[in-house]
Design a protein around this motif. Structure first.
Motif, PDB file in Angstrom:
ATOM      1  N   ILE A   1       0.860  -1.189   0.000  1.00  0.00           N
ATOM      2  CA  ILE A   1       0.000   0.000   0.000  1.00  0.00           C
ATOM      3  C   ILE A   1       0.892   1.234   0.000  1.00  0.00           C
ATOM      4  CG2 ILE A   1      -1.731   1.260   1.346  1.00  0.00           C
ATOM      5  CD1 ILE A   1      -2.068  -1.996   2.377  1.00  0.00           C
ATOM      6  N   ASN A   2       0.889   1.928  -1.124  1.00  0.00           N
ATOM      7  CA  ASN A   2       1.758   3.093  -1.281  1.00  0.00           C
ATOM      8  C   ASN A   2       0.906   4.353  -1.164  1.00  0.00           C
ATOM      9  OD1 ASN A   2       3.590   5.037  -1.989  1.00  0.00           O
ATOM     10  ND2 ASN A   2       4.296   3.991  -3.844  1.00  0.00           N
ATOM     11  N   VAL A   3       1.033   5.048  -0.044  1.00  0.00           N
ATOM     12  CA  VAL A   3       0.189   6.231   0.184  1.00  0.00           C
ATOM     13  C   VAL A   3       0.765   7.481  -0.472  1.00  0.00           C
ATOM     14  CG1 VAL A   3      -0.609   5.326   2.405  1.00  0.00           C
ATOM     15  CG2 VAL A   3       1.301   6.938   2.345  1.00  0.00           C
TER      16      VAL A   3
ATOM     17  N   ALA B   1       3.430  11.122   2.088  1.00  0.00           N
ATOM     18  CA  ALA B   1       2.476  11.598   3.096  1.00  0.00           C
ATOM     19  C   ALA B   1       2.652  10.748   4.357  1.00  0.00           C
ATOM     20  CB  ALA B   1       1.053  11.490   2.559  1.00  0.00           C
ATOM     21  N   GLU B   2       3.607  11.129   5.184  1.00  0.00           N
ATOM     22  CA  GLU B   2       3.984  10.250   6.301  1.00  0.00           C
ATOM     23  C   GLU B   2       2.935  10.205   7.409  1.00  0.00           C
ATOM     24  OE1 GLU B   2       6.056  12.491   4.873  1.00  0.00           O
ATOM     25  OE2 GLU B   2       7.138  10.979   3.713  1.00  0.00           O
ATOM     26  N   GLN B   3       2.274  11.329   7.670  1.00  0.00           N
ATOM     27  CA  GLN B   3       1.246  11.296   8.714  1.00  0.00           C
ATOM     28  C   GLN B   3       0.145  10.323   8.312  1.00  0.00           C
ATOM     29  OE1 GLN B   3       0.160  15.205  10.617  1.00  0.00           O
ATOM     30  NE2 GLN B   3       1.179  15.997   8.814  1.00  0.00           N
ATOM     31  N   ASN B   4      -0.284  10.425   7.054  1.00  0.00           N
ATOM     32  CA  ASN B   4      -1.315   9.518   6.574  1.00  0.00           C
ATOM     33  C   ASN B   4      -0.798   8.079   6.562  1.00  0.00           C
ATOM     34  OD1 ASN B   4      -3.942   8.985   5.431  1.00  0.00           O
ATOM     35  ND2 ASN B   4      -2.914   8.661   3.474  1.00  0.00           N
ATOM     36  N   MET B   5       0.464   7.904   6.217  1.00  0.00           N
ATOM     37  CA  MET B   5       1.028   6.547   6.162  1.00  0.00           C
ATOM     38  C   MET B   5       0.908   5.848   7.520  1.00  0.00           C
ATOM     39  SD  MET B   5       4.850   5.257   5.087  1.00  0.00           S
ATOM     40  CE  MET B   5       5.750   6.304   6.216  1.00  0.00           C
TER      41      MET B   5
ATOM     42  N   VAL C   1      -2.827   5.300   8.387  1.00  0.00           N
ATOM     43  CA  VAL C   1      -3.337   4.179   7.585  1.00  0.00           C
ATOM     44  C   VAL C   1      -2.825   2.855   8.161  1.00  0.00           C
ATOM     45  CG1 VAL C   1      -3.108   3.040   5.327  1.00  0.00           C
ATOM     46  CG2 VAL C   1      -3.798   5.442   5.455  1.00  0.00           C
TER      47      VAL C   1
ATOM     48  N   PRO D   1      -7.220   9.582   8.720  1.00  0.00           N
ATOM     49  CA  PRO D   1      -6.211   8.646   8.192  1.00  0.00           C
ATOM     50  C   PRO D   1      -6.384   7.219   8.726  1.00  0.00           C
ATOM     51  CG  PRO D   1      -5.163  10.716   8.794  1.00  0.00           C
ATOM     52  CD  PRO D   1      -6.587  10.800   9.278  1.00  0.00           C
ATOM     53  N   VAL D   2      -6.689   7.085   9.996  1.00  0.00           N
ATOM     54  CA  VAL D   2      -6.882   5.737  10.546  1.00  0.00           C
ATOM     55  C   VAL D   2      -8.102   5.083   9.890  1.00  0.00           C
ATOM     56  CG1 VAL D   2      -7.370   4.401  12.633  1.00  0.00           C
ATOM     57  CG2 VAL D   2      -5.745   6.314  12.719  1.00  0.00           C
TER      58      VAL D   2
ATOM     59  N   VAL E   1      -9.236   5.636   6.984  1.00  0.00           N
ATOM     60  CA  VAL E   1      -8.852   5.264   5.617  1.00  0.00           C
ATOM     61  C   VAL E   1      -8.110   3.921   5.640  1.00  0.00           C
ATOM     62  CG1 VAL E   1      -7.307   5.899   3.704  1.00  0.00           C
ATOM     63  CG2 VAL E   1      -8.886   7.592   4.655  1.00  0.00           C
ATOM     64  N   GLY E   2      -7.256   3.737   6.627  1.00  0.00           N
ATOM     65  CA  GLY E   2      -6.558   2.454   6.746  1.00  0.00           C
ATOM     66  C   GLY E   2      -7.520   1.303   6.990  1.00  0.00           C
TER      67      GLY E   2
ATOM     68  N   SER F   1      -3.102  16.617   7.518  1.00  0.00           N
ATOM     69  CA  SER F   1      -3.231  15.164   7.459  1.00  0.00           C
ATOM     70  C   SER F   1      -4.604  14.739   6.943  1.00  0.00           C
ATOM     71  CB  SER F   1      -2.968  14.547   8.839  1.00  0.00           C
ATOM     72  OG  SER F   1      -3.826  15.125   9.807  1.00  0.00           O
TER      73      SER F   1
ATOM     74  N   GLU G   1      -4.200  14.695   3.229  1.00  0.00           N
ATOM     75  CA  GLU G   1      -3.394  13.535   2.829  1.00  0.00           C
ATOM     76  C   GLU G   1      -4.304  12.302   2.750  1.00  0.00           C
ATOM     77  OE1 GLU G   1       0.849  14.685   5.095  1.00  0.00           O
ATOM     78  OE2 GLU G   1      -0.072  12.754   5.454  1.00  0.00           O
TER      79      GLU G   1
ATOM     80  N   PHE H   1      -5.786  10.124  -0.616  1.00  0.00           N
ATOM     81  CA  PHE H   1      -5.527   8.698  -0.774  1.00  0.00           C
ATOM     82  C   PHE H   1      -6.829   7.902  -0.856  1.00  0.00           C
ATOM     83  CE2 PHE H   1      -3.927   4.520   0.925  1.00  0.00           C
ATOM     84  CZ  PHE H   1      -3.183   4.214  -0.200  1.00  0.00           C
TER      85      PHE H   1
ATOM     86  N   ARG I   1      -7.797   5.525  -3.938  1.00  0.00           N
ATOM     87  CA  ARG I   1      -8.113   4.106  -3.770  1.00  0.00           C
ATOM     88  C   ARG I   1      -9.570   3.774  -4.091  1.00  0.00           C
ATOM     89  NH1 ARG I   1      -4.066   0.172  -1.945  1.00  0.00           N
ATOM     90  NH2 ARG I   1      -5.938  -1.042  -1.527  1.00  0.00           N
TER      91      ARG I   1
END
Lengths: 318, 274
Positions: A56-58, A61-65, A68, B122-123, B125-126, B153, B156, B160, B164
């Motif tokens: 999974i390549n976001v 965007a490290e915060q989102n990474m 996620v 973001p969470v 989304v994960g 964020s 971001e 994404f 997706r």
């Protein structure tokens, strides 16, 4: 960034890291990798080709990474969130604190090319503060492997561990550490690589093989140095530290800030329990321009530097 | 029938969360009250959740990205049976499971710890990506503040999710137009907000965030399968349900006096009796 292949007998630990993740992924479909456009620098191209839906390549965007990653763990996955250590840690520090550690999400954070691997690229790309920063976060396990065997073992141990883990993966070429047959990696347990009672060298990551070389040089002078590989920096192995302090003198060595990281952790233990003379081998702060090798040499992160520090602390013993 | 049921629960939540805040001497009533109808519609109608099995892999997920609005979340969780209603009396007291911001290690039903803005989406989304990979049937709902959309964020994550095509993800923006200190549009303007989300690849709908029937319909319409994430810009009023709190930034974290509390309860009881 392209890098020359390591010299004969030396290894880039990223290779062991990707092999271990691929082996885990083949056995367990919960294993996924999350990256910030770092497929190349994390060497995950083959993983992506083999497990296309599980890479999974976001994007950048490290915060989102990291968020996620925590969400994937909520969804039952075991995510290995991988990016250059400097960006993964600093950019997403609050996500590491809140989404991973405070939430106790089952996320494995892999800081790639940690320390000063990026050499000439400078302090923006060095990750020498990461151990100090992350060590301040409660309930986050921090592992700094020393060689390919330990890197692979740590990755597998982290996958089996229920909870957030930060793995500090190096690209600095290192030799295989000589180990006794049957050696096993256990999270939270230090490894005594050499016994000795004049001084203890507590090292982690790329400094472990240098610590062994220092101990060999000291032995030639009649000095008996204990060498402890403190691969798990948090939670730290206090039994191993008690044995180290019993020698009456300690040198710590890490590819990171001399204060705040492993050195800080050992100093905290000794100040509270068993004060002994200490020296901390590591970097002082923002570093001048230079290659990784030059930086290590210039700031004494060498066998020679460790041995000199050992002589100093021994001289200060009462 | 569904609508009346949710409206009654929402009225109860409002009265109960105000009592929590008065007892504790602090809280965030303005944002609790703007989000109450949205959260009630989810917990008392839409979400497929089981308080007896709060970690069931196939459950729908709710993430409160505006984590300070625990009054709305905790009353909903208690009302839905995740913990005893009496626990609400411990809100913010020493060692309470009911912290000022939700903690999943304390309370069943909390999916991820929030509080600092910009974390929940973001969470979520994960979680939605995991569901997408597994072709699982669960849906993920997120309530964000509007001021929260000033956090980078969030975008971001929005980018994404659009990339997706996370059709299992629904975001509800609690668009009360007030952040802690002032109007959003006077602070760091969000408009044109519909265009922003659309540009990030989302299906966007504007809705009255206090119209329970409209909320339920919108949540029904978000049923799977879908191929794009969906955002509901829910136009709300901060302090909704209590006349003197309406649309006042000062009630972001104000605490009613005894007289104000009595008036608020009287107003809510009168509304309930209608």
């Amino acid at each position: 960034m392209s890098a020359a292949a390591p010299a004969a007998g030396l290894h880039d630990c990223r290779e062991a890291y990707v092999r271990a993740i691929a082996e885990l992924a083949a056995e367990d479909d919960r294993i996924v990798a999350v990256v910030n456009d770092s497929v190349g620098s994390s060497k995950l191209g083959a993983f992506r080709d083999r497990f296309p839906t599980r890479l999974i390549n976001v994007g950048i965007a490290e915060q989102n990474m990291v968020g996620v990653g925590a969400g994937l763990a909520n969804g039952g996955k075991i995510p290995f969130v991988s990016g250059a250590a400097c960006f993964l840690t600093a950019r997403a520090m609050e996500q590491i604190k809140v989404d991973c550690a405070y939430s106790q999400a089952n996320v494995k954070l892999c800081g790639i090319s940690s320390g000063v691997a990026y050499g000439e690229l400078g302090a923006t790309h060095h990750s020498i503060e990461d151990i100090a920063w992350l060590r301040a976060i409660d309930k986050l396990t921090i592992i700094v492997p020393s060689d390919p065997w330990e890197t692979a073992a740590a990755i597998k141990a982290a996958a089996a561990w229920d909870g957030p883990v930060f793995l500090r993966i190096s690209r600095m070429p290192v030799p295989d550490i000589a180990r006794t047959a049957g050696a096993a990696f256990v999270i939270g347990r230090a490894e005594t690589l050499r016994s000795g009672d004049d001084v203890a060298i507590v090292a982690t990551g790329t400094l472990v093989h240098r610590a062994i070389a220092a101990a060999e040089a000291l032995a030639a002078e009649g000095v008996s140095a204990r060498v402890i590989n403190m691969a798990t920096v948090a939670p730290i192995d206090t039994d191993a530290l008690a044995a180290a302090a019993a020698t009456g003198a300690i040198v710590t060595a890490e590819e990171g800030l001399a204060t705040g990281g492993l050195g800080g952790a050992v100093a905290e233990y000794c100040a509270r329990n068993h004060p002994v003379p200490m020296q901390m081998i590591g970097f002082p702060g923002f570093l001048p321009t230079g290659s990784a090798d030059w930086l290590m040499e210039n700031f004494g992160l060498t066998a020679h530097g460790i041995a000199a520090a050992a002589r100093d602390v021994i001289a200060r013993k009462r | 029938m569904r609508v009346e049921h949710v409206r009654a629960k929402a009225n109860w939540m409002r009265r109960r969360l105000l009592r929590m805040i008065v007892d504790a001497g602090q809280g965030h009533p303005g944002g609790d009250l703007s989000a109450t109808d949205i959260v009630a519609s989810l917990y008392f109608d839409t979400l497929r959740i089981d308080p007896l099995s709060p970690n069931a892999p196939g459950r729908d997920r709710f993430v409160l990205s505006k984590g300070h609005c625990t009054g709305a979340l905790y009353t909903a969780l208690a009302g839905a049976g995740f913990f005893p209603e009496a626990d609400l009396d411990t809100y913010l007291k020493p060692n309470s499971r009911l912290n000022g911001h939700p903690n999943r290690t304390y309370l069943p039903g909390v999916e991820t710890n929030t509080g600092p803005l910009g974390h929940g989406l973001p969470v979520a989304v994960g979680i939605a990506v995991a569901g997408q990979i597994d072709a699982a049937g669960y849906r993920v709902f997120v309530v964000t503040g509007d001021g929260e959309l000033q956090e980078g964020s969030m975008w971001e994550a929005a980018m994404f999710a659009g990339h997706r095509g996370l059709g299992n993800l629904t975001v509800i923006v609690d668009r009360n137009r007030l952040q802690q200190g002032a109007r959003t549009e006077d602070t760091n303007a969000l408009e044109p907000l519909v265009d922003k989300w659309r540009a990030f690849g989302w299906d966007v709908f504007e809705i009255d965030g206090h119209d329970v029937a409209a909320l339920l319909t919108a949540f029904d319409d978000a049923a799977l399968p879908r191929s794009r994430p969906r955002v509901l810009i829910a136009n709300t009023v901060k302090g909704q349900g209590v006349s003197f709190m309406r649309d006042q930034a000062s009630w972001h974290h104000g605490v009613p006096s005894a007289a104000q509390y009595a008036q608020a309860i009287a107003e809510l009881e009168a509304e309930q009796a209608k």
